[in-house]
Design an enzyme around this catalytic site. Sequence first.
Site, PDB file in Angstrom:
ATOM      1  N   HIS A 149       0.810  -1.118  -0.275  1.00 56.92           N
ATOM      2  CA  HIS A 149       0.498   0.630   0.311  1.00 56.92           C
ATOM      3  C   HIS A 149       1.070   1.230   0.079  1.00 56.92           C
ATOM      4  O   HIS A 149       0.602   2.107   0.589  1.00 56.92           O
ATOM      5  CB  HIS A 149      -1.277   0.413   1.182  1.00 56.92           C
ATOM      6  CG  HIS A 149      -2.337  -1.156   1.270  1.00 56.92           C
ATOM      7  ND1 HIS A 149      -2.093  -1.234  -0.527  1.00 56.92           N
ATOM      8  CD2 HIS A 149      -2.534  -1.810   2.109  1.00 56.92           C
ATOM      9  CE1 HIS A 149      -3.430  -2.701   0.381  1.00 56.92           C
ATOM     10  NE2 HIS A 149      -3.732  -2.472   1.752  1.00 56.92           N
ATOM     11  N   HIS A 221      -9.728   1.924   0.867  1.00 56.53           N
ATOM     12  CA  HIS A 221      -9.606   0.569   1.814  1.00 56.53           C
ATOM     13  C   HIS A 221     -10.370   0.765   2.956  1.00 56.53           C
ATOM     14  O   HIS A 221     -10.315   0.539   4.133  1.00 56.53           O
ATOM     15  CB  HIS A 221      -8.619   0.652   3.037  1.00 56.53           C
ATOM     16  CG  HIS A 221      -7.018  -0.755   2.563  1.00 56.53           C
ATOM     17  ND1 HIS A 221      -7.978  -1.597   4.354  1.00 56.53           N
ATOM     18  CD2 HIS A 221      -6.610  -1.214   2.238  1.00 56.53           C
ATOM     19  CE1 HIS A 221      -7.450  -2.552   3.977  1.00 56.53           C
ATOM     20  NE2 HIS A 221      -6.454  -3.060   3.178  1.00 56.53           N
ATOM     21  N   SER A 222     -11.391   0.928   3.019  1.00 56.02           N
ATOM     22  CA  SER A 222     -13.049   0.746   3.627  1.00 56.02           C
ATOM     23  C   SER A 222     -12.824  -0.763   3.660  1.00 56.02           C
ATOM     24  O   SER A 222     -13.540  -0.992   3.238  1.00 56.02           O
ATOM     25  CB  SER A 222     -14.130   1.446   2.947  1.00 56.02           C
ATOM     26  OG  SER A 222     -14.024   3.352   3.273  1.00 56.02           O
ATOM     27  N   ASP A 293      -7.799 -13.747   0.194  1.00 53.73           N
ATOM     28  CA  ASP A 293      -6.561 -11.913   0.209  1.00 53.73           C
ATOM     29  C   ASP A 293      -6.212 -11.722  -0.795  1.00 53.73           C
ATOM     30  O   ASP A 293      -4.948 -12.043  -1.014  1.00 53.73           O
ATOM     31  CB  ASP A 293      -5.856 -11.712   1.616  1.00 53.73           C
ATOM     32  CG  ASP A 293      -5.391 -10.410   1.809  1.00 53.73           C
ATOM     33  OD1 ASP A 293      -5.687  -9.757   0.853  1.00 53.73           O
ATOM     34  OD2 ASP A 293      -4.053 -10.570   2.198  1.00 53.73           O
ATOM     35  N   GLU A 358     -11.343  -3.715  -3.262  1.00 54.07           N
ATOM     36  CA  GLU A 358     -11.245  -3.035  -3.058  1.00 54.07           C
ATOM     37  C   GLU A 358     -10.460  -2.680  -4.615  1.00 54.07           C
ATOM     38  O   GLU A 358      -9.120  -3.806  -5.131  1.00 54.07           O
ATOM     39  CB  GLU A 358      -8.646  -2.306  -2.427  1.00 54.07           C
ATOM     40  CG  GLU A 358      -9.178  -2.943  -1.152  1.00 54.07           C
ATOM     41  CD  GLU A 358      -8.367  -3.510  -0.573  1.00 54.07           C
ATOM     42  OE1 GLU A 358      -6.835  -3.181  -0.813  1.00 54.07           O
ATOM     43  OE2 GLU A 358      -8.202  -4.272   0.227  1.00 54.07           O
TER      44      GLU A 358
END
Length: 393
Positions: A149, A221-222, A293, A358
Amino acid sequence: MKVLKSSICLLLCSAMLLSCKETKKEETVTTEAAANATTAEAGSVTKSDYATTKDGVKIEKYTLKNANGMTMEVITMGGDILSLTAPNKDGKYEDVVLGYTTPDYYLNGNPYFFGAIIGRYGNRIAKGKFSLDGKEHQLTVNDGPNSLHGGKGFFGKVWAAEEVKGDNPSLKLSYTSKDGEEGYPGTLKTVVTYTLTKDNAVEIKYEAETDKKTIVNLTQHSYFNLSGNFSNTILDEELELKAGNFLPVDATLIPTGELKAVAGTPFDFTTAKQIGKDINVTDDQLKKGGGFDHCWIFSDNVKTVREVGSLYHKASGRFMQIYTDQPAIQFYSGNFIDGTKDSKSGGKYQKRSGLCLETQHYPDAPNQPKFPSTVLSPGEKYSTTTTYKFSVK
């Protein structure tokens, strides 16, 4: 007689003047009412003080509210979305995104990236290195051997903010990342605009320009939990992704380079299914990610905004549709939430209290020539849009 005529004239003039004043008063009231109605129809944006950093920088909070009563709170630290309400099947608006209960974590690293704008490069870059035109660039390493990130990325920066006047409540956030910041080449000017629409959608527009060739992959990134109660996990929520392939990863969650078909695997969300249905089956990829993920690749291979997936919580009736022009989406099932952070619902956030969806380009694309390019050159404009639309069914 002259006195009588004068008195009558005086009375008539006074009456006319009073009538004129009353008419103007009525016009003023009508104009104000119309203005208030227009404001209510368009929604509102209000600003307030939120916190102050240890360096004395003031962090502001903006509250966006649409005509239906849907609200979203955003702070200038990281462009973080603190809260977002959406109606259930009974019309009750409740918060559906995870967030910290105090400013401290937002101001000191945001360990879970709650609600943050992610850049310069969302997701992972292997060993924190990539080459561009024969020159190797070393990035900040912050996730085992890899860069995640953007290193100490955009989520930890203070953004300039201004309301955008228009038919919907809208907030424009701007940040300039200097040449060499976190190891990335080029000065990158980034603008992210949040808009709450009349049909209860959150539209996010990302724009960026550079003065030197660089790489860019912006996302949001909520963590969503459509139940509106963060004591619940997201395992009973139903996810659909219009993606026929996903990217398998190695032990450090870097893509292997393979595009693997989802058919016949736990990663098949082409038909909506509960997230918990396959999350605990024996599978090498689920073991490596601690759950989901991974990056899913959309089947249509188009570059226009279209619906790419949805999330549904049956008990509340909340339904969220995802629209984007991006080629992929990282679905993260909240595997590393460790029970140490206070929840807005009381208690602590537990593993899988929320999930991230995302929209983005492929992870580690700068090191994998077969993946679509994320290079941005001077004179080009990075521009992409993602929308999360809320309704009930």
